[in-house]
Design a protein around this motif. Structure first.
Motif, PDB file in Angstrom:
ATOM      1  N   PRO B 298       0.805  -1.226   0.000  1.00 58.30           N
ATOM      2  CA  PRO B 298       0.000   0.000   0.000  1.00 58.30           C
ATOM      3  C   PRO B 298       0.842   1.283   0.000  1.00 58.30           C
ATOM      4  CG  PRO B 298      -0.968  -1.607   1.471  1.00 58.30           C
ATOM      5  CD  PRO B 298       0.335  -2.183   1.004  1.00 58.30           C
ATOM      6  N   VAL B 299       0.428   2.223  -0.835  1.00 56.84           N
ATOM      7  CA  VAL B 299       1.133   3.491  -1.008  1.00 56.84           C
ATOM      8  C   VAL B 299       0.974   4.366   0.249  1.00 56.84           C
ATOM      9  CG1 VAL B 299      -0.894   4.626  -2.040  1.00 56.84           C
ATOM     10  CG2 VAL B 299       1.414   5.407  -2.641  1.00 56.84           C
ATOM     11  N   LEU B 300       1.978   5.198   0.508  1.00 57.56           N
ATOM     12  CA  LEU B 300       1.911   6.147   1.619  1.00 57.56           C
ATOM     13  C   LEU B 300       1.953   7.572   1.072  1.00 57.56           C
ATOM     14  CD1 LEU B 300       4.464   4.404   3.999  1.00 57.56           C
ATOM     15  CD2 LEU B 300       1.969   4.471   4.266  1.00 57.56           C
ATOM     16  N   ARG B 301       1.154   8.456   1.698  1.00 57.14           N
ATOM     17  CA  ARG B 301       1.234   9.881   1.359  1.00 57.14           C
ATOM     18  C   ARG B 301       2.443  10.484   2.048  1.00 57.14           C
ATOM     19  NH1 ARG B 301      -4.037   9.934   3.352  1.00 57.14           N
ATOM     20  NH2 ARG B 301      -3.130  11.032   5.138  1.00 57.14           N
ATOM     21  N   ALA B 302       2.977  11.546   1.488  1.00 59.21           N
ATOM     22  CA  ALA B 302       4.149  12.200   2.078  1.00 59.21           C
ATOM     23  C   ALA B 302       3.879  12.575   3.538  1.00 59.21           C
ATOM     24  CB  ALA B 302       4.523  13.438   1.273  1.00 59.21           C
ATOM     25  N   ASP B 303       2.664  12.977   3.849  1.00 59.41           N
ATOM     26  CA  ASP B 303       2.383  13.421   5.230  1.00 59.41           C
ATOM     27  C   ASP B 303       2.247  12.257   6.216  1.00 59.41           C
ATOM     28  OD1 ASP B 303      -0.159  12.350   4.881  1.00 59.41           O
ATOM     29  OD2 ASP B 303      -1.131  14.276   4.545  1.00 59.41           O
ATOM     30  N   GLN B 304       2.371  11.040   5.734  1.00 59.79           N
ATOM     31  CA  GLN B 304       2.329   9.872   6.636  1.00 59.79           C
ATOM     32  C   GLN B 304       3.722   9.391   7.014  1.00 59.79           C
ATOM     33  OE1 GLN B 304      -0.220   7.421   3.845  1.00 59.79           O
ATOM     34  NE2 GLN B 304      -1.245   6.893   5.756  1.00 59.79           N
ATOM     35  N   LEU B 305       4.762  10.020   6.487  1.00 58.24           N
ATOM     36  CA  LEU B 305       6.092   9.416   6.555  1.00 58.24           C
ATOM     37  C   LEU B 305       6.948   9.817   7.746  1.00 58.24           C
ATOM     38  CD1 LEU B 305       7.074   9.575   2.784  1.00 58.24           C
ATOM     39  CD2 LEU B 305       6.214   7.627   4.072  1.00 58.24           C
ATOM     40  N   ASP B 306       6.523  10.829   8.484  1.00 59.00           N
ATOM     41  CA  ASP B 306       7.335  11.297   9.612  1.00 59.00           C
ATOM     42  C   ASP B 306       7.660  10.184  10.588  1.00 59.00           C
ATOM     43  OD1 ASP B 306       8.364  13.714   9.512  1.00 59.00           O
ATOM     44  OD2 ASP B 306       6.661  14.781  10.434  1.00 59.00           O
ATOM     45  N   GLY B 307       8.944   9.902  10.788  1.00 57.59           N
ATOM     46  CA  GLY B 307       9.345   8.911  11.775  1.00 57.59           C
ATOM     47  C   GLY B 307       9.142   7.474  11.353  1.00 57.59           C
ATOM     48  N   ILE B 308       8.669   7.252  10.145  1.00 53.90           N
ATOM     49  CA  ILE B 308       8.433   5.872   9.703  1.00 53.90           C
ATOM     50  C   ILE B 308       9.732   5.270   9.176  1.00 53.90           C
ATOM     51  CG2 ILE B 308       7.182   4.419   8.050  1.00 53.90           C
ATOM     52  CD1 ILE B 308       5.512   5.607  10.404  1.00 53.90           C
ATOM     53  N   THR B 309      10.017   4.050   9.640  1.00 58.17           N
ATOM     54  CA  THR B 309      11.252   3.386   9.231  1.00 58.17           C
ATOM     55  C   THR B 309      10.934   2.125   8.426  1.00 58.17           C
ATOM     56  OG1 THR B 309      11.280   2.239  11.367  1.00 58.17           O
ATOM     57  CG2 THR B 309      12.579   4.251  11.201  1.00 58.17           C
ATOM     58  N   MET B 310      11.916   1.669   7.672  1.00 57.29           N
ATOM     59  CA  MET B 310      11.716   0.515   6.795  1.00 57.29           C
ATOM     60  C   MET B 310      11.887  -0.796   7.560  1.00 57.29           C
ATOM     61  SD  MET B 310      10.732   1.152   3.696  1.00 57.29           S
ATOM     62  CE  MET B 310      11.327  -0.059   2.509  1.00 57.29           C
ATOM     63  N   ASP B 311      10.832  -1.191   8.245  1.00 60.87           N
ATOM     64  CA  ASP B 311      10.771  -2.488   8.908  1.00 60.87           C
ATOM     65  C   ASP B 311       9.303  -2.779   9.136  1.00 60.87           C
ATOM     66  OD1 ASP B 311      10.138  -1.620  11.923  1.00 60.87           O
ATOM     67  OD2 ASP B 311      11.636  -0.260  11.084  1.00 60.87           O
ATOM     68  N   SER B 312       8.990  -4.049   9.336  1.00 59.71           N
ATOM     69  CA  SER B 312       7.581  -4.440   9.344  1.00 59.71           C
ATOM     70  C   SER B 312       6.768  -3.742  10.427  1.00 59.71           C
ATOM     71  CB  SER B 312       7.469  -5.956   9.475  1.00 59.71           C
ATOM     72  OG  SER B 312       8.300  -6.420  10.511  1.00 59.71           O
ATOM     73  N   ASP B 313       7.337  -3.584  11.635  1.00 55.30           N
ATOM     74  CA  ASP B 313       6.564  -2.978  12.729  1.00 55.30           C
ATOM     75  C   ASP B 313       6.203  -1.526  12.438  1.00 55.30           C
ATOM     76  OD1 ASP B 313       6.693  -5.354  14.011  1.00 55.30           O
ATOM     77  OD2 ASP B 313       8.125  -4.721  15.563  1.00 55.30           O
ATOM     78  N   SER B 314       7.196  -0.763  12.034  1.00 55.73           N
ATOM     79  CA  SER B 314       6.951   0.652  11.777  1.00 55.73           C
ATOM     80  C   SER B 314       5.990   0.834  10.602  1.00 55.73           C
ATOM     81  CB  SER B 314       8.270   1.379  11.500  1.00 55.73           C
ATOM     82  OG  SER B 314       8.031   2.735  11.260  1.00 55.73           O
ATOM     83  N   LEU B 315       6.201   0.088   9.549  1.00 57.81           N
ATOM     84  CA  LEU B 315       5.350   0.242   8.362  1.00 57.81           C
ATOM     85  C   LEU B 315       3.914  -0.179   8.655  1.00 57.81           C
ATOM     86  CD1 LEU B 315       7.927  -0.966   5.692  1.00 57.81           C
ATOM     87  CD2 LEU B 315       6.982   1.338   5.887  1.00 57.81           C
TER      88      LEU B 315
END
Ligand SMILES: NC(=O)C1=CN([C@@H]2O[C@H](COP(=O)(O)OP(=O)(O)OC[C@H]3O[C@@H](n4cnc5c(N)ncnc54)[C@H](O)[C@@H]3O)[C@@H](O)[C@H]2O)C=CC1
Ligand SMILES: Cc1cc2nc3c(=O)[nH]c(=O)nc-3n(C[C@H](O)[C@H](O)[C@H](O)COP(=O)(O)O)c2cc1C
Ligand code: SF4
Ligand code: FES
Lengths: 157, 431
Positions: B298-315
């Motif tokens: 699923p795609v993410l909007r730019a405003d959803q990305l703050d603090g999000i990291t590339m791992d299953s829990d964060s995503l």
């Protein structure tokens, strides 16, 4: 035209048989050998593959038609597979496809009258970081396409 | 959670060493030492199980996209009974946005070969096949060569390093079919048939190639194994995100200045990957959206990305998944309707047609999206699309139908305004 494998082809096919516990799995690589030899795997060639492997024609036909890289009919001397999938779409893949359609005077899926080029639109080729890109006749990838690069490519072929 | 120190990370899979694809160079840089250890050091590795346990403990989450613990999967193989057992390595790499395994084929084929051989040792496997998509012709040729070199060096074949173990290793080329990346479809293709996925269970460990026990792993997954053996599970677990550890090959494509494949720890902030690693958006434009791990995630909007990291829990907290870590970055001018239509077109084109919800559903998704794209859709079509996705999900033999449904649902929900703006004003919408 009667299609026949060369001695080397047959030797290669024999060698392939040792990779698997039965003969059916040789269907895919044997179709590749046939396509490299004849340029396509039309129904006559499929028949030859079936005969050589002693497998039902229907099986070979079923496999040949499932996979997009096997040419079921004769193609142009060079087949240009332009990727327009996600990353390529974002980076101008459709512009490249349209440019080639205009340049070659054909639509996607068609072959030029002189038999030199077939133009196809294809799905992701696993080169998304090099978009837009195309593949030439199941072999070479040409990356980061621009109109100029397309011109040079056509000239060089 | 603390940010991994990705700037000082030393790549393991694709280190900056020239000509590593040559076996001599690979050996000079410590290559095949893990294999030697496993095959010959009986004190350290008293039995096959000890190898499986180490890998299980490391928690290598499957890099083919589903994130299943590799060692745990290996432990599902039934006890050896003297008959053939198979490892099928998945190099089909066809999910749009994914172009990472090819880096291993190209730059470091032996790390994968070594990992596969260790896996074969651990599971008492007799034959390894590596399935490579037919389009990767040059990598197929390179792999054939690398495997031959490993045969010549005595790492493959009979009585490997005097261990009494025989293992054969073959390349099998695909011929153009995305579905053959699905593990059971791959098995059918290896058996020389049309790539129709099989119903699971039985899982391949019970009944795989020619009905025999088989394990399927992604190329990158297997390439992580030598380092786990050399440096230990604790080391691997200490790299990157806790619940999804280890180095990751991130493929970054789309509207960035420096697209490419980068090896970094898991858990790197998405925004760092875009702005630092890939050096920002082309033309100085604003970021609009990102698909984190291949077209099905699923795609993410730019405003959803703050603090999000590339791992299953964060995503998961923002309703998406790690997938193949093939990130597709989109700038402010991107037309989300066009993008979603193209994704839907892909899945429709690639559906094998065995299951009605997938065969018909993917067709409908594409058709309705085309209508909307052409300005002829109505707002009620959006709800029809969402309804279709629920009818497709979880009702089919393989996950292709899910992969087709997710992007439709989430792109519409997250960019609803844009979709509505493209629709005709229907009577319903005016009322
Ligand atoms: N790399 C690529 O190009 C692509 C990757 N994908 C990814 O593939 C994923 C879906 O893959 P699937 O194999 O359908 O996922 P899955 O979740 O069904 O299986 C993952 C792995 O774990 C094994 N497994 C799961 N439960 C098991 C059990 N109870 N017993 C034994 N083994 C078990 C499966 O056999 C498989 O090897 C998606 O999440 C997507 O991200 C999808 C398309 C392309
Ligand atoms: C439609 C579909 C396509 C897939 N394509 C691939 C692929 O190209 N490469 C891959 O490694 N896994 C792919 N997978 C996932 C495989 O089924 C399987 O989970 C994976 O190869 C297992 O290896 P891993 O546990 O090491 O990730 C695909 C799954 C689906 C549903
Ligand atoms: S879900 Fe789609 S691709 Fe998978 S088996 Fe069914 S029809 Fe084929
Ligand atoms: S989208 Fe064109 S190569 Fe992947």
């Amino acid at each position: 035209m009667a299609y026949e494998f060369t001695k080397e082809d047959l030797k290669e096919i024999e060698k392939l048989k040792t990779k698997y516990p039965e003969v059916t799995p040789v269907t895919l690589p044997a179709l590749w050998i046939a396509q490299n030899r004849f340029g396509h795997v039309n129904p006559e060639v499929q028949k030859l593959v079936a005969k050589t492997l002693d497998l039902p024609e229907a099986h070979v036909h079923g496999v040949a038609t499932f996979y997009t890289q096997y040419y079921k009919e004769e193609k142009g001397k060079h087949v240009l597979d332009v990727c327009t999938c996600l990353s390529c779409q974002l980076c101008g893949g459709y512009d490249i496809l349209n440019y080639l359609e205009d340049k070659l005077g054909i639509k996607k899926g068609e072959t030029t009258d002189d038999g030199m080029f077939t133009l196809n639109e294809v799905e992701c080729l696993g080169a998304c970081g090099y978009a837009p890109m195309l593949q030439v006749t199941n072999d070479k990838y040409v990356n980061h396409l621009t109109e100029e690069k397309v011109d040079n490519l056509i000239e060089s072929l | 959670m603390s940010k991994p120190d990705w700037k000082n990370f030393e790549p393991v899979l694709i280190p900056d060493i020239p000509d590593l694809d040559q076996i001599k160079n690979y050996e000079k840089n410590g290559g095949y030492s893990a294999l030697k250890s496993v095959f010959t050091d009986n004190d350290k590795w008293p039995d096959s199980k000890s190898v499986i346990n180490e890998v299980k403990e490391a928690n290598i989450r499957g890099r083919g996209g589903a994130g299943f613990n590799a060692g745990l999967k290996w432990s599902f193989m039934p006890p050896a009974d003297g008959g053939p057992r198979y490892l099928a390595c998945n190099g089909d790499e066809s999910e749009p946005g994914t172009f990472k395994d090819r880096k291993i084929f190209e730059y470091n084929p032996h790390i994968f070969i070594e990992g596969a051989l260790i896996a074969a040792y651990a599971m008492e496997i007799t034959t390894i096949y590596v399935y490579i998509r037919g389009e990767y012709k040059s990598y197929i040729d390179m792999m054939e060569e690398a495997i031959q070199d490993a045969y010549d060096a005595g790492y493959i074949g009979k009585d490997i390093l005097g261990s009494g173990r025989d293992i054969e290793f073959y390349v099998h080329s695909g011929a153009g079919a995305y579905i053959c990346g699905e593990e059971t479809s791959m098995l059918e293709s290896l058996e020389g048939k049309r790539g129709y996925p099989r119903v699971k269970p039985p899982f391949p460990a019970q009944k795989g190639l020619w009905g025999r026990p088989t394990t399927i792993n992604n190329i990158e997954t297997l390439a992580h194994v030598p380092a786990v053996i050399n440096r230990g599970a604790e080391w691997f677990k200490g790299v990157g995100a806790k619940n999804h550890p280890g180095p990751v090959l991130y493929g970054i494509s789309g509207h960035v200045n420096r697209p490419g494949v980068y090896e970094l720890p898991s858990g790197v902030p998405v925004l760092d990957l875009i702005h630092d690693v890939a050096q920002g958006i082309k033309g100085g434009k604003e970021l609009k959206a990102v698909i984190p791990g291949g077209s099905s995630t699923p795609v993410l909007r730019a405003d959803q990305l703050d603090g999000i990291t590339m791992d299953s829990d964060s995503l998961r907290t923002v309703g998406t998944m790690m997938g193949t870590a093939g990130m597709v970055v989109m700038d402010e001018d991107t037309d989300m309707v066009d993008v979603l239509w193209r994704i839907a077109h892909f899945y429709h084109h690639e559906s094998c047609g065995q299951c009605t919800p997938c065969r018909e559903g993917t067709g409908w998704l594409e058709k309705i999206l085309l209508k909307i794209k052409n300005g002829e859709g109505e707002v009620k079509d959006l709800d029809l699309l969402l309804d279709l996705t629920t009818q497709m999900e979880g009702r089919t033999i393989c996950a292709l139908a899910d992969a087709a449904a997710w992007p439709v649902r989430h792109t519409i929900n997250r960019f609803r305004d844009e979709f509505e703006a493209r629709c005709k004003k229907s009577v319903h919408a005016l009322a």
